[in-house]
Design a protein around this motif. Structure first.
Motif, short mmCIF file in Angstrom:
data_model
loop_
_atom_site.label_atom_id
_atom_site.label_comp_id
_atom_site.label_asym_id
_atom_site.label_seq_id
_atom_site.Cartn_x
_atom_site.Cartn_y
_atom_site.Cartn_z
N UNK A 182 0.85 -1.18 0.00
CA UNK A 182 0.00 0.00 0.00
C UNK A 182 0.89 1.24 0.00
N UNK A 183 0.99 1.95 -1.13
CA UNK A 183 1.90 3.10 -1.19
C UNK A 183 1.50 4.23 -0.24
N UNK A 219 15.73 4.88 0.55
CA UNK A 219 14.95 4.10 -0.43
C UNK A 219 13.46 4.09 -0.13
N UNK A 220 12.98 4.98 0.73
CA UNK A 220 11.58 4.92 1.14
C UNK A 220 10.62 5.04 -0.04
N UNK A 221 11.02 5.75 -1.08
CA UNK A 221 10.15 5.90 -2.26
C UNK A 221 10.63 5.09 -3.45
N UNK A 222 11.63 4.22 -3.23
CA UNK A 222 12.05 3.31 -4.29
C UNK A 222 10.89 2.36 -4.59
N UNK A 223 10.57 2.11 -5.86
CA UNK A 223 9.39 1.27 -6.17
C UNK A 223 9.37 -0.07 -5.43
N UNK A 224 10.53 -0.72 -5.27
CA UNK A 224 10.53 -2.03 -4.60
C UNK A 224 10.38 -1.91 -3.08
N UNK A 225 10.44 -0.69 -2.54
CA UNK A 225 10.35 -0.49 -1.09
C UNK A 225 9.14 0.36 -0.69
N UNK A 226 8.51 1.00 -1.63
CA UNK A 226 7.42 1.93 -1.32
C UNK A 226 6.25 1.20 -0.68
N UNK A 227 5.74 1.76 0.41
CA UNK A 227 4.61 1.15 1.12
C UNK A 227 5.04 0.03 2.06
N UNK A 228 6.34 -0.15 2.24
CA UNK A 228 6.85 -1.23 3.07
C UNK A 228 7.62 -0.67 4.26
N UNK A 265 -2.36 -20.11 9.15
CA UNK A 265 -3.38 -19.57 10.04
C UNK A 265 -2.81 -18.36 10.77
N UNK A 266 -3.48 -17.22 10.65
CA UNK A 266 -2.95 -15.98 11.21
C UNK A 266 -4.00 -15.30 12.08
N UNK A 267 -3.58 -14.87 13.25
CA UNK A 267 -4.42 -14.06 14.14
C UNK A 267 -3.68 -12.78 14.46
N UNK A 268 -4.39 -11.64 14.47
CA UNK A 268 -3.73 -10.38 14.76
C UNK A 268 -4.72 -9.40 15.41
N UNK A 269 -4.19 -8.52 16.25
CA UNK A 269 -5.01 -7.54 16.94
C UNK A 269 -5.44 -6.43 15.97
N UNK A 270 -6.60 -5.84 16.24
CA UNK A 270 -7.27 -4.97 15.26
C UNK A 270 -6.57 -3.64 15.02
N UNK A 271 -5.54 -3.29 15.79
CA UNK A 271 -4.83 -2.04 15.52
C UNK A 271 -3.73 -2.24 14.46
N UNK A 272 -3.62 -3.46 13.93
CA UNK A 272 -2.68 -3.78 12.85
C UNK A 272 -3.49 -4.06 11.58
N UNK A 273 -3.05 -3.54 10.45
CA UNK A 273 -3.76 -3.77 9.19
C UNK A 273 -2.79 -4.18 8.11
N UNK A 274 -3.34 -4.65 6.98
CA UNK A 274 -2.50 -5.19 5.91
C UNK A 274 -3.19 -5.06 4.57
N UNK A 275 -2.42 -5.07 3.47
CA UNK A 275 -3.01 -5.14 2.13
C UNK A 275 -3.45 -6.56 1.83
N UNK A 284 5.36 -9.46 6.87
CA UNK A 284 4.74 -8.45 7.73
C UNK A 284 5.29 -7.05 7.48
N UNK A 285 6.32 -6.94 6.66
CA UNK A 285 6.86 -5.62 6.36
C UNK A 285 5.92 -4.78 5.49
N UNK A 286 4.87 -5.40 4.97
CA UNK A 286 3.87 -4.67 4.18
C UNK A 286 2.70 -4.19 5.04
N UNK A 287 2.68 -4.55 6.31
CA UNK A 287 1.59 -4.21 7.21
C UNK A 287 1.84 -2.84 7.83
N UNK A 288 0.84 -2.32 8.52
CA UNK A 288 0.99 -1.01 9.14
C UNK A 288 0.15 -0.90 10.41
N UNK A 289 0.41 0.18 11.14
CA UNK A 289 -0.22 0.44 12.44
C UNK A 289 -1.40 1.40 12.24
#
Length: 595
Positions: free
Chosen positions: A46-47, A234-243, A564-574, A584-589
């Motif tokens: 998610x960019x 590299x925060x805006x590098x295409x291979x790293x953006x949103x990660x 099988x994955x369980x996670x608390x609702x303050x964490x989200x993902x694409x 999990x590097x694609x997830x966010x708070x």
């Protein structure tokens, strides 16, 4: 004008010596790349993901080093993410590399060399620029002082040369497309940090790194705290953006799996991955799940299943007898374990390359037979006449047909039942087995196997070890049977040599933990190194798979592609669909939710 003439002459010579030279941003082993050169981000990232918050994770066991490259100890999880690689893979296609520390890759038609062009903007965590000097230093250091796995990975590279501050060339002894790709995976170490330090130390301090994370603090063996580098180049590098969206990642280590579950239920960390289907169906109905504060998700991943198995140590005299190994395989009742303990969610693993086109199925093809027939007198005749199968049962826990077959195989191996004990006929010594694992859950699942063997007069001792001690024993080959996972890549290469070559069978810390020393295996491994395409590799690896399976070197267990994955609702993902691995590097708070 003279400069242009020289460049023209060099280009002409290059075309004659190597064929066409390619300079491109991405590198694909099979087929075509999914993302064009002008892509802005991976589809599964998610960019616009917000940056911030903390991701709290838990692992079992311990760690005792912050150097993951020299096999001197056990490194903590997530440490590899502190190091950047020249190029990086996308999680939604198996065979393509995209720019990371390097902005382009260059190679001739015959792959006799491969060059990487370092991005001038690339920086280490202390803001020193990443240069070709660092890449040369890293390669030479890993090839000389790295782990046996890394040394083997780069054994076909003749030399490396810095041709400019931002261009580095590797010359290959055995040119191949796969070797070029493997070099793209090199995680770059800073020369200015490491050249005055002893690389063989465990390095319990926090080193300078080339990735998006640094170690913030550490309690050795207990927890490690990572921090996202602010203003990462590299925060805006295409291979790293949103990660890499979390400001901090904390990994705590627990003594056992049950403590991890209780910690998750208490909200002490954020994401839990369950591999025990029974526990997933029975233990995840607690109040936070019912209230929607903990979310559950089943994810189908596309990665190769590899082989999870109980591996024999062929360095021990008794396991050199193939009939004995086959008898012990026959006594293993997978169907009962799957039905009673695994909720019938798993399937038996019938290949070292499950879930890939490299898995041997049916009878050998003509291409496979060309490879195998010269060794016909050294191979079981069943390999040529039967498909790969493993003994099945009705799941009763005591299949009479399998018991009869196992007893016949024990007799063939030189053992017999004597007053309820299985004894070696020549010496009269009772047959006892010792198995080590690092997972208490596996010990529980394997108790049924211990009972099956007890019914045959065989004593099986199962010992669950702390992860660091477990790895020390495995690396020193100090075991009889070990609960092990043989991983595979989607396009295997020299790592196969590390797993099964007779040349490393007695080399401590090598990947050949079973101690296989088989000339047919060695021949096929040599053939894999000659394969110039995936299509030519397929029959070679399928033939290798047959030899390994019919060699009865392991007791295959089971696998599933479902996580099988369980996670608390303050964490989200694409979206997590159609990915090869969980990242999990694609997830966010989510700042609007409370942990």
């Amino acid at each position: 004008m003279i400069k242009n003439l020289l460049l023209s002459l060099c280009a002409t010579f290059s075309l004659i010596a190597w064929g066409e030279v390619h300079l491109q941003k991405s590198f694909t082993l099979i087929g075509t790349n999914k993302y064009p050169d002008n892509f802005t981000h991976f589809a599964y990232a998610n960019p616009n993901a917000p940056k911030g918050g903390i991701l709290r994770l838990a692992r079992t066991g311990s760690f005792d080093t912050l150097n993951p490259f020299n096999s001197k100890g056990t490194a903590p999880d997530y440490l590899y993410y502190t190091y950047g690689s020249l190029m990086t893979r996308s999680a939604d296609e198996p065979h393509t590399l995209y720019p990371f520390l390097a902005e382009a890759i260059e190679y001739p038609e015959n792959y006799s060399w491969v060059a990487f062009h370092i991005n001038p903007a690339a920086r280490f965590s202390d803001n020193h620029p990443v240069t070709s000097k660092d890449v040369v230093f890293t390669f030479e250091l890993l090839k000389k002082e790295g782990s046996p796995f890394l040394k083997n990975l780069y054994k076909d590279v003749a030399r490396v040369e810095k041709t400019s501050p931002n261009r580095v060339v590797f010359y290959l002894d055995k040119p191949s497309k796969k070797q070029a790709a493997l070099l793209g995976y090199i995680r770059v170490l800073p020369h200015h940090y490491w050249h005055t330090r002893n690389f063989q130390d465990r390095h319990l301090d926090s080193p300078v790194t080339s990735g998006p994370l640094i170690v913030k603090s550490v309690k050795m063996g207990q927890s490690v705290h990572f921090e996202r580098i602010k203003n990462y180049w590299a925060v805006n590098l295409p291979s790293q953006k949103g990660r890499y969206n979390f400001d901090e990642i904390r990994v705590d280590y627990y003594r056992d799996r049950q403590a991890v579950i209780e910690g998750f239920r208490a909200g002490l960390y954020d994401v839990y991955q369950e591999t025990d289907s029974n526990r997933w169906h029975q233990a995840f109905g607690f109040p936070a799940v019912k209230e929607g504060r903990v979310l559950k998700k089943d994810i189908e991943l596309l990665y190769p299943s590899g082989m999870s198995a109980l591996a024999f140590n062929l360095r021990r005299e008794k396991f050199r007898n193939p009939a004995l190994r086959q008898a012990l395989i026959t006594a293993f009742d997978f169907e009962w374990i799957n039905r009673k303990l695994l909720n019938s969610d798993y399937q038996r693993t019938m290949s070292f390359f499950s879930n890939t086109p490299l898995s041997a199925t049916g009878l050998p093809t003509e291409e496979e037979l060309k490879l195998l027939k010269p060794f016909q007198d050294q191979l079981p005749r069943e390999l040529f006449q039967q498909t790969i199968t493993l003994p099945g049962s009705a799941g009763s826990g005591k299949d009479r047909k399998n018991v009869r077959e196992a007893l016949a195989l024990f007799k063939k191996a030189g053992y017999r039942l004597d007053n309820g004990r299985m004894k070696e006929h020549s010496s009269g010594k009772p047959l006892t087995l010792n198995l080590i694992t690092d997972d208490p859950k596996q010990e529980r699942l394997l108790l049924s196997y211990r009972k099956s063997l007890a019914d045959l007069g065989i004593e099986l001792n199962i010992q669950t070890l702390e992860k660091t001690l477990f790895r020390k024993k495995v690396r020193a080959f100090d075991f009889e049977l070990v609960d092990w996972y043989f991983w595979q890549s989607t396009y295997p290469g020299t790592e196969l040599y590390h797993m099964w070559s007779s040349k490393v069978a007695m080399e401590k810390q090598s990947g050949n933990i079973t101690g296989i020393s088989n000339p047919v295996v060695d021949y096929l491994l040599a053939e894999t190194s000659k394969a110039d395409s995936y299509e030519t590799l397929i029959p070679i690896v399928r033939a290798l798979d047959r030899v390994l399976m019919w060699g009865h070197y392991v007791i295959p267990k089971w696998h599933t592609q479902t996580t099988h994955l369980a996670y608390w609702h303050h964490i989200d993902h694409p979206s997590q669909d159609h990915l090869y691995w969980l990242d999990l590097n694609n997830w966010w708070y989510k700042s609007d939710k409370s942990p």
